[in-house]
Design a protein around this motif. Sequence first.
Motif: not given
Length: 335
Positions: A154-159, A161-162, A196-199
């Motif tokens: 999940p952190n890479r998915a957020k990354h 998006q960031m 959606k839940q992750t980002t």
Amino acid sequence: MSSPKPFQTFCQWWWGQLRAKWLLYIVLAITTLTLCVTFQSPISRTAQAFVRGPVAYSGLTARLNQLSSLANQAWANQLELLAQQAEAMNFTVPEHFRGKTIRSVPLPSGRKVIALTFDDGPLDPYTNDILYILENNDVKATFFLIGRSVQAFPNRAKHIQMKGHALANHSWSHPYAQQSPAGAAAQIDNTDTWIKQTTGFTPTLFRPPGGILNNGMAGYAAQKGQVVVMWSADSKDYYASAPNIIKRVMAEASPGGIVLFHDGGGNRSQTVLALPFIIKQLREQGYEFVTVPELLKLYEEEVKAINAAKAAETAKAAEAVQASPPAQPPPTLGY
Ligand SMILES: [Zn+2]
């Protein structure tokens, strides 16, 4: 003749130093240092006192309040920035494209824009490597994510998006086989939910695994209002060497084109190796890099501008017809 007294000697020395001025500089330096220490920012003194442990001196509470107000302001600024970023990353797509299948979207103006897309991630080290290359080249791309990989990383998915890239749906587990209606729905809905839940972002784009349009998933995504995104240039990076990936992409690149790469699903070191060369060469050819949602918005904007110009022209022509006086007989030379 008597020798000079010690005090007299000292006074003469002192006067000599003053005349030489260097003593004056020392006095000035000491004064400046004392003033700096005395009047240094109360905030920084408070912060120092705070990190060194409990210190009791008058005015500490007032200074802490000041510190808190500064910290609050900093956090408010940060939140404002995050809100602006979220606004900028609102990758919704124009209504016109919802439920459609696209391969490339050439702009009416012929403007050289191109969308780089990455499938099957997130998967390290490739996703992280690719994000690093994209950031250092100021390129925004579109990532078609596998739902179960988002769940695993999940952190890479957020990354992703960031860093301002568009997130899109590439199914939960990348099946090629025919899906039942319930199976297709689960593949797409679960992935949307996890993204959606992750980002905080709900995907508006779907790319069918293997580009298969008839196994039930593309149909479900289209029905859901997502844009089904295929490609116009295939890097074939799932088997080609870096030099061949570069050659292929450069040969197939076109204005409004969508380029297919992979950051997951296997060893993608050749993709990572090829990417900086491809970005450089496309830029040299005058290409601008856009995300797929940006490409669709640009198209929509250009079409709207063309239609508005046409409407204005028609209205002007109609006005001209109304305003023109009735035809007069040609003037005669009357003498
Ligand atoms: Zn794939």
